[in-house]
Design a protein around this motif. Sequence first.
Motif, mmCIF file in Angstrom:
data_model
loop_
_atom_site.group_PDB
_atom_site.id
_atom_site.type_symbol
_atom_site.label_atom_id
_atom_site.label_comp_id
_atom_site.label_asym_id
_atom_site.label_seq_id
_atom_site.Cartn_x
_atom_site.Cartn_y
_atom_site.Cartn_z
ATOM 1 N N CYS A 23 25.922 82.103 85.150
ATOM 2 C CA CYS A 23 25.220 81.911 83.707
ATOM 3 C C CYS A 23 24.303 82.958 83.699
ATOM 4 C CB CYS A 23 25.038 80.385 84.038
ATOM 5 S SG CYS A 23 26.203 79.172 83.438
ATOM 6 N N TRP A 24 23.110 82.930 84.542
ATOM 7 C CA TRP A 24 22.105 83.821 84.167
ATOM 8 C C TRP A 24 22.446 85.147 84.257
ATOM 9 C CZ3 TRP A 24 17.711 82.998 82.202
ATOM 10 C CH2 TRP A 24 17.145 81.517 82.178
ATOM 11 N N ILE A 25 23.386 85.522 85.365
ATOM 12 C CA ILE A 25 23.921 87.053 85.347
ATOM 13 C C ILE A 25 24.546 87.418 83.834
ATOM 14 C CG2 ILE A 25 25.515 88.554 86.295
ATOM 15 C CD1 ILE A 25 24.919 86.996 88.982
ATOM 16 N N PHE A 26 25.347 86.531 83.173
ATOM 17 C CA PHE A 26 26.363 86.925 82.028
ATOM 18 C C PHE A 26 25.121 86.679 80.999
ATOM 19 C CE2 PHE A 26 29.887 86.371 84.779
ATOM 20 C CZ PHE A 26 30.416 87.711 84.667
ATOM 21 N N MET A 27 24.365 85.810 81.012
ATOM 22 C CA MET A 27 23.339 85.844 79.572
ATOM 23 C C MET A 27 22.493 87.072 79.824
ATOM 24 S SD MET A 27 21.878 81.857 79.375
ATOM 25 C CE MET A 27 21.648 81.482 81.071
ATOM 26 N N ILE A 28 22.039 87.714 80.932
ATOM 27 C CA ILE A 28 21.466 88.930 80.909
ATOM 28 C C ILE A 28 22.261 90.070 80.524
ATOM 29 C CG2 ILE A 28 20.217 90.324 82.416
ATOM 30 C CD1 ILE A 28 19.190 87.846 84.068
ATOM 31 N N MET A 75 31.600 91.061 77.183
ATOM 32 C CA MET A 75 30.244 90.645 77.560
ATOM 33 C C MET A 75 29.369 89.716 76.955
ATOM 34 S SD MET A 75 28.794 94.294 78.883
ATOM 35 C CE MET A 75 29.741 95.546 79.512
ATOM 36 N N THR A 76 29.356 90.069 75.658
ATOM 37 C CA THR A 76 28.770 89.075 74.647
ATOM 38 C C THR A 76 29.630 87.480 74.763
ATOM 39 O OG1 THR A 76 27.953 90.755 73.406
ATOM 40 C CG2 THR A 76 27.940 88.642 72.287
ATOM 41 N N PHE A 77 30.722 87.668 74.672
ATOM 42 C CA PHE A 77 31.356 86.364 74.884
ATOM 43 C C PHE A 77 31.116 85.489 76.037
ATOM 44 C CE2 PHE A 77 34.790 83.500 75.491
ATOM 45 C CZ PHE A 77 34.944 82.529 74.365
ATOM 46 N N LYS A 78 31.031 86.312 77.182
ATOM 47 C CA LYS A 78 30.599 85.592 78.244
ATOM 48 C C LYS A 78 29.535 85.237 78.530
ATOM 49 C CE LYS A 78 32.781 87.003 82.163
ATOM 50 N NZ LYS A 78 33.477 85.655 82.354
ATOM 51 N N GLY A 79 28.322 85.775 77.875
ATOM 52 C CA GLY A 79 27.037 85.431 77.754
ATOM 53 C C GLY A 79 26.915 84.152 76.880
ATOM 54 N N TYR A 80 27.639 84.002 75.705
ATOM 55 C CA TYR A 80 27.814 83.052 75.109
ATOM 56 C C TYR A 80 28.200 81.798 75.827
ATOM 57 C CZ TYR A 80 29.119 79.844 71.000
ATOM 58 O OH TYR A 80 29.352 78.701 70.335
ATOM 59 N N ALA A 81 29.232 81.939 76.547
ATOM 60 C CA ALA A 81 29.954 80.619 77.289
ATOM 61 C C ALA A 81 28.913 80.378 78.465
ATOM 62 C CB ALA A 81 31.126 81.036 77.984
ATOM 63 N N ALA A 82 28.116 81.277 78.930
ATOM 64 C CA ALA A 82 27.252 80.970 79.948
ATOM 65 C C ALA A 82 25.996 80.143 79.242
ATOM 66 C CB ALA A 82 26.485 82.186 80.479
ATOM 67 N N TYR A 83 25.551 80.695 78.174
ATOM 68 C CA TYR A 83 24.507 79.927 77.616
ATOM 69 C C TYR A 83 24.931 78.406 77.032
ATOM 70 C CZ TYR A 83 21.623 78.595 73.342
ATOM 71 O OH TYR A 83 20.982 77.714 72.502
#
Length: 155
Positions: A31-36, A78-86
């Motif tokens: 989660c943190w990796i993909f938010m970053i 990458m942005t979608f993965k960050g959104y899912a992680a968030y």
Amino acid sequence: MSEELQSQFDEFEKTGIIRRKLLPWWIKTFCWIFMILSVCGLGTLIGSAFSNNVHLSLYGFETNTAYSGVGIFLIAVMTFKGYAAYLLWFEKANAISIAKIDAIIGVVICIASMFVLPFTTGDGHIPIRLELLLLIPYFIKINKIEYEWDNLEKI
């Protein structure tokens, strides 16, 4: 009056971190990796306006230009993965459904990079994407905790 005042202050003392405990340590780490990563991906869009020196790579697709079809595609993923992680990290109600979509999209992209990309580039060899070793257990774990996640009351 004091009872009403006390009940308002009780709202500040509630922790609200219940759903996050359902996630294993490795999903929390990712989660943190993909938010970053999503912030870096969006920063790449801004930074590449000033410099063309950029290298993007995800799930077997790579490019040296952020403002290309592949570049925009990778930044969007990458942005979608960050959104899912968030959503998972902050325990949002729709986090599980978005995480499942994220996992399915990741598997589809990995399979495409394994079986379609080699024939379009003329390389001919089929690479094995190791990301599948994490995407499939990710989907299975998210699927297992879905019922409990959806039925937990946030404190």
